[in-house]
Design an enzyme around this catalytic site. Sequence first.
Site, PDB file in Angstrom:
ATOM      1  N   LEU A  79       0.768  -1.163   0.132  1.00  0.00           N
ATOM      2  CA  LEU A  79      -0.101   0.068   0.122  1.00  0.00           C
ATOM      3  C   LEU A  79       1.017   1.293   0.051  1.00  0.00           C
ATOM      4  CD1 LEU A  79      -2.997   1.246   0.401  1.00  0.00           C
ATOM      5  CD2 LEU A  79      -2.317   1.391   2.749  1.00  0.00           C
TER       6      LEU A  79
ATOM      7  N   HIS B  74       5.117   2.978  11.426  1.00  0.00           N
ATOM      8  CA  HIS B  74       5.711   4.108  10.943  1.00  0.00           C
ATOM      9  C   HIS B  74       4.979   5.047  10.859  1.00  0.00           C
ATOM     10  CE1 HIS B  74       7.767   6.721   7.889  1.00  0.00           C
ATOM     11  NE2 HIS B  74       8.906   6.138   7.925  1.00  0.00           N
TER      12      HIS B  74
END
Length: 342
Positions: free
Chosen positions: A125, A229
């Site tokens: 993604l 992240h």
Amino acid sequence: MIVMRLCRPADVDALVELAHKAGPGMTTLKPDHDVLAARLERVQRTLDGSAPLAEQGYLFVLEDSASGKVVGVCGLEVAVGLDQPFYTYRMDTFVHASRELGLWTKMDKLHMSHGLTGYSELCTLFLDPDYRVNGNGALLSKARFMFLAQFPERFAEHICAEMRGHFDENGESPFWKALGAHFYRIDFHEADQLVALGKKSFLAELMPRYPVYIDFLPPEAQECIGKVHKDTEPARRLLEAEGLRMEHHVDIFEGGPVLEARIDSLRVMRDSRLCRVEIVSDAVAGGDQRYLVANGELADFRVILASANPVDKVIALSAEQAQALHVKSGDTVRAMTLYPVK
């Protein structure tokens, strides 16, 4: 209009450009023309039925129909770990007790696992930062669920998603520095590149042989376990809204969470509905809810976002929306609200 569609071999250059923007940590999206071309070819073999189960996978792109520019990518793997091993760390709790001293301790350990072998996987993604507006990220991520609902027989009973782990302000992974670097003795990005190229034998050859006590890791590495992240936080929230959760598995390189779910428990299996298309004027089309709307085609699968208000299993679309989906009046589409209705 922004449209999510199945990729084509001609998309390879656009995917290389996107991969350059993705940066480190995206194992399945590297700026390697040959690798990406091979993956697109694998998608075509999946569609025509010539790919064995271990190789089957789908790749979708988000396209700006006005310019033809590819601005995002996402993927679905049918069954991971059948050809190349799918390693994770499984996190389990162990209790150590001494009846004589009247003491006990509860500690978490990480150990290498193949427990997700055979799962389908949400993967790859990435959305161009310039297009992270107007629900494009949600469209890119959630449109894959529409594909799962339309073709459930093509996938496993369970699905998982490895989330990109935490990196510090220097672009380094504290989890890797504290753990992986001691066993593999190569740079994180070199190890990441080897995995991207399918060269995973070194993982089995050099991986820890025994469980790792989490309490023995430095605090900054412990904090990475299950943490994503900063650019991946929205993607995690979107997947959790659809029914995935972190159970016991984390990524072996960065310690990022691996989300899991039974496919039949996903929101799309409960909330999406089949509707008949009615093409109306722009002035009539619209509604008070934003819907994911997908056509029912396999090789030409497409999804758009549309403000709509389906009534009696009929959804009104403008001519532009119908053209973007490659549908006409009377055709059947699948529709689901973009976000869960509270």
